[in-house]
Design a protein around this motif. Structure first.
Motif, PDB file in Angstrom:
ATOM      1  N   LEU A  11      58.288  58.062  82.514  1.00 48.25           N
ATOM      2  CA  LEU A  11      57.594  59.332  82.680  1.00 48.25           C
ATOM      3  C   LEU A  11      58.349  60.172  83.708  1.00 48.25           C
ATOM      4  CD1 LEU A  11      55.134  61.215  82.279  1.00 48.25           C
ATOM      5  CD2 LEU A  11      53.993  59.900  84.087  1.00 48.25           C
ATOM      6  N   VAL A  12      58.635  61.404  83.366  1.00 47.77           N
ATOM      7  CA  VAL A  12      59.363  62.292  84.274  1.00 47.77           C
ATOM      8  C   VAL A  12      58.776  63.685  84.166  1.00 47.77           C
ATOM      9  CG1 VAL A  12      61.153  62.822  82.556  1.00 47.77           C
ATOM     10  CG2 VAL A  12      61.681  63.039  84.988  1.00 47.77           C
ATOM     11  N   GLN A  13      58.822  64.435  85.243  1.00 50.06           N
ATOM     12  CA  GLN A  13      58.308  65.797  85.241  1.00 50.06           C
ATOM     13  C   GLN A  13      59.319  66.744  84.585  1.00 50.06           C
ATOM     14  OE1 GLN A  13      57.273  66.841  89.283  1.00 50.06           O
ATOM     15  NE2 GLN A  13      55.293  65.806  89.128  1.00 50.06           N
ATOM     16  N   PRO A  14      58.840  67.841  84.048  1.00 48.12           N
ATOM     17  CA  PRO A  14      59.776  68.838  83.496  1.00 48.12           C
ATOM     18  C   PRO A  14      60.811  69.247  84.543  1.00 48.12           C
ATOM     19  CG  PRO A  14      57.533  69.367  82.875  1.00 48.12           C
ATOM     20  CD  PRO A  14      57.433  68.222  83.841  1.00 48.12           C
ATOM     21  N   GLY A  15      62.039  69.349  84.097  1.00 48.80           N
ATOM     22  CA  GLY A  15      63.140  69.652  85.001  1.00 48.80           C
ATOM     23  C   GLY A  15      63.801  68.428  85.595  1.00 48.80           C
ATOM     24  N   GLY A  16      63.184  67.267  85.403  1.00 43.25           N
ATOM     25  CA  GLY A  16      63.721  66.040  85.971  1.00 43.25           C
ATOM     26  C   GLY A  16      64.823  65.433  85.123  1.00 43.25           C
ATOM     27  N   SER A  17      65.302  64.277  85.566  1.00 42.31           N
ATOM     28  CA  SER A  17      66.415  63.595  84.904  1.00 42.31           C
ATOM     29  C   SER A  17      66.087  62.132  84.672  1.00 42.31           C
ATOM     30  CB  SER A  17      67.676  63.683  85.778  1.00 42.31           C
ATOM     31  OG  SER A  17      68.083  65.016  85.967  1.00 42.31           O
ATOM     32  N   LEU A  18      66.707  61.582  83.651  1.00 44.22           N
ATOM     33  CA  LEU A  18      66.671  60.151  83.372  1.00 44.22           C
ATOM     34  C   LEU A  18      68.035  59.745  82.840  1.00 44.22           C
ATOM     35  CD1 LEU A  18      63.278  59.541  81.486  1.00 44.22           C
ATOM     36  CD2 LEU A  18      63.883  58.699  83.770  1.00 44.22           C
ATOM     37  N   ARG A  19      68.389  58.495  83.064  1.00 47.67           N
ATOM     38  CA  ARG A  19      69.586  57.943  82.438  1.00 47.67           C
ATOM     39  C   ARG A  19      69.175  56.753  81.586  1.00 47.67           C
ATOM     40  NH1 ARG A  19      75.187  55.197  84.695  1.00 47.67           N
ATOM     41  NH2 ARG A  19      73.786  53.437  85.116  1.00 47.67           N
ATOM     42  N   LEU A  20      69.407  56.868  80.312  1.00 45.31           N
ATOM     43  CA  LEU A  20      69.143  55.770  79.388  1.00 45.31           C
ATOM     44  C   LEU A  20      70.374  54.899  79.267  1.00 45.31           C
ATOM     45  CD1 LEU A  20      67.239  57.625  76.529  1.00 45.31           C
ATOM     46  CD2 LEU A  20      66.350  56.691  78.677  1.00 45.31           C
ATOM     47  N   THR A  21      70.133  53.612  79.120  1.00 47.49           N
ATOM     48  CA  THR A  21      71.209  52.638  78.950  1.00 47.49           C
ATOM     49  C   THR A  21      71.043  51.914  77.630  1.00 47.49           C
ATOM     50  OG1 THR A  21      71.434  52.300  81.338  1.00 47.49           O
ATOM     51  CG2 THR A  21      72.267  50.558  79.907  1.00 47.49           C
ATOM     52  N   CYS A  22      72.141  51.719  76.954  1.00 54.24           N
ATOM     53  CA  CYS A  22      72.161  50.944  75.711  1.00 54.24           C
ATOM     54  C   CYS A  22      73.067  49.747  75.952  1.00 54.24           C
ATOM     55  CB  CYS A  22      72.693  51.798  74.573  1.00 54.24           C
ATOM     56  SG  CYS A  22      72.883  50.938  72.994  1.00 54.24           S
ATOM     57  N   ALA A  23      72.472  48.577  76.051  1.00 58.77           N
ATOM     58  CA  ALA A  23      73.236  47.343  76.239  1.00 58.77           C
ATOM     59  C   ALA A  23      73.563  46.765  74.874  1.00 58.77           C
ATOM     60  CB  ALA A  23      72.434  46.345  77.056  1.00 58.77           C
ATOM     61  N   THR A  24      74.844  46.530  74.623  1.00 57.74           N
ATOM     62  CA  THR A  24      75.268  46.086  73.301  1.00 57.74           C
ATOM     63  C   THR A  24      75.795  44.660  73.343  1.00 57.74           C
ATOM     64  OG1 THR A  24      77.576  46.816  73.464  1.00 57.74           O
ATOM     65  CG2 THR A  24      75.939  48.464  72.828  1.00 57.74           C
ATOM     66  N   SER A  25      75.670  43.964  72.234  1.00 55.90           N
ATOM     67  CA  SER A  25      76.217  42.624  72.100  1.00 55.90           C
ATOM     68  C   SER A  25      76.385  42.296  70.630  1.00 55.90           C
ATOM     69  CB  SER A  25      75.306  41.582  72.772  1.00 55.90           C
ATOM     70  OG  SER A  25      74.027  41.570  72.170  1.00 55.90           O
ATOM     71  N   GLY A  26      77.189  41.267  70.345  1.00 54.13           N
ATOM     72  CA  GLY A  26      77.370  40.817  68.977  1.00 54.13           C
ATOM     73  C   GLY A  26      78.450  41.541  68.210  1.00 54.13           C
TER      74      GLY A  26
END
Length: 125
Positions: A11-26
């Motif tokens: 959950l983040v407020q408008p104007g905020g930031s997030l960093r998504l991570t995609c961990a891969t394997s296989g």
């Protein structure tokens, strides 16, 4: 087998930031393009971005261009989506996926392969 696991939503407020991570394997990430997409309730899945293997060329859909940045760290088998200036309309489940071709190319939106399970992003005050 191919596995992708997204994390970093919340959950983040408008104007905020997030960093998504995609961990891969296989599979060998170095030789693979990776894409991000999202799906809001009642909506179709929307392609957001793609990053090519080798030269890391990135593509973005217009709605996130200038706000989102895709990147990759092949040594860590990770792909990231930095999201800045988030808006309520960015609320959705975000997915990463392998791409069928090592280079994203002009038709990248049609090239998604194997998906992760998704991570929820909610933008609200």
């Amino acid at each position: 087998q191919v596995r992708l696991v997204e994390s970093g939503g919340g959950l983040v407020q408008p104007g905020g930031s997030l960093r998504l991570t995609c961990a891969t394997s296989g599979f060998v990430l170095d030789y693979s393009a990776i894409g991000w997409a999202r799906q809001a309730p009642g909506e179709e899945r929307e392609a957001l971005s793609c990053i090519s293997s080798s030269d890391g060329t990135a593509y973005y859909t217009d709605s996130v261009k200038g706000r989102f940045t895709i990147s990759r760290d092949d040594a860590k088998n990770m792909v990231y989506l930095q999201m800045n200036n988030l808006k309520p309309e960015d609320t959705a489940v975000y997915y990463c996926a392998t791409m069928r071709h090592p280079l994203c190319g002009s038709y990248w939106r049609r090239g998604f392969g194997s998906w992760g399970q998704g991570t929820q992003v909610t933008v609200s005050s």
